[in-house]
Design an enzyme around this catalytic site. Sequence first.
Site: not given
Ligand code: KE4
Length: 427
Positions: A144, A239, A267
């Site tokens: 993801y 990523d 993060k």
């Molecule tokens: P954000 O747009 O949520 O800050 O980041 C997206 C993203 C991109 N790449 C990786 C590897 C990620 O894990 C994420 C976001 N992770 C999720 C949880 N696995 C965020 C939780 C949520 O969507 O509320």
Amino acid sequence: MSYEKSQQIFQAAQSLMPGGVNSPARAFGSVGGTPLIMQRGEGAYLYDVDGNRLIDYIQSWGPMILGHKHPAVMAAVENALANGFSFGAPTEGENELAALIIEAVASVEKVRLVNSGTEATMSAIRLARGFTGRDVIVKFAGNYHGHVDSLLVAAGSSAATLAVPNSPGVTAGTSQDTLILTYNDCQGVREAFAQHGDRIAGVIFEPVVGNMGCVIPDAEFLQTLRDCTIECGALLIFDEVMTGFRVAYGGAQSLWGITPDLTTLGKIVGGGLPIGAYGGRADIMDHVLPAGQVFQAGTLSGNPIACAAGSSTLRELRDNSPYERLEQLGDQLAAGLQQAATSANQTCCVQRVGSMMTLFFNPGPIRCWEDAAESDTEKFGKYFWGLIHQGVYMPCSQYEALFVSAAHTPEDIQTTIDAAQSVLASF
Ligand code: KE4
């Protein structure tokens, strides 16, 4: 434990926000029940609105590696607040955070700060396309990268590599330039490059997967990605939104010894405030406006308060490295969870890198999405709620990674293991 106030507040949220949340991951969709409404965090603990204390293994989905309200981060944010919130003009704090990221991540020569991991990955793939003049992006099932239209795709019916939209609102046109492959499948990667190599702008993947649960890349898989992208003139994008500063100060790339062309971050680099970043080779990054022609912008990019939280977090990680302790605590927890499952005759496997890990209700090993999809998510839901009732807050999905913070103690870990033991024994 009472959850009455959580239920009232969540009920009220239903008429205000879709599904009552601002991100679906929080809605407890795959474990059922009502999400706990959190009041505050302190170190390794969260306190919900009903006054329940929970040992926190979500940590805002990764950012809170130092634990909640770390004194150094609190002080840095308070100092920054005294100057105001946002100016829409360059500030020195952006230089500071950019310099810390460049110093920490060897492959990053220049970096652009944005407001989320999604913005980082969306911008990185646009840059890969702009830099190479090609259209196709390769991703992997179970990885993801945020809600980027062209990455919200599932394996297509034909050829397994042609992607189709997996969300309403994503057009066929958007997904037609995405190839979706199987993680850890070197042969599949080689075949895709043999067939499409001259059209591939870049490959984006999680260098330790958190989003199908914790899945670890084979060394051969990593090397194949690097070799194929070099041979075909495509860019390799790590990523590291989740793994950056999590699995090591230099990210997963510093563990695996593979140098990507671009890296995306989020993060932890924001210390819990909204920040994302993408960076890499200067000759590529200098294609981003206004240095180059690839457009990307953001009103709050490099926000002074977020930069203060991010820089103080990275400085703390650099100057008082917690990684040895995180490795010990992670090892203690992984071994304890595996032992708890085995002694309860539950068929589980634990997969871990440093302080991120997943207990799968699955014999394992889990090497790709097809493997992960075999997990018993119903049992996971029972395990999740059983732990909540014992004051332990795990990620609310089998397909997420849990995180240990520098604020956790060996006693917290043992409490968690004991709780898992009693929950699993009750199955
Ligand atoms: P954000 O747009 O949520 O800050 O980041 C997206 C993203 C991109 N790449 C990786 C590897 C990620 O894990 C994420 C976001 N992770 C999720 C949880 N696995 C965020 C939780 C949520 O969507 O509320």
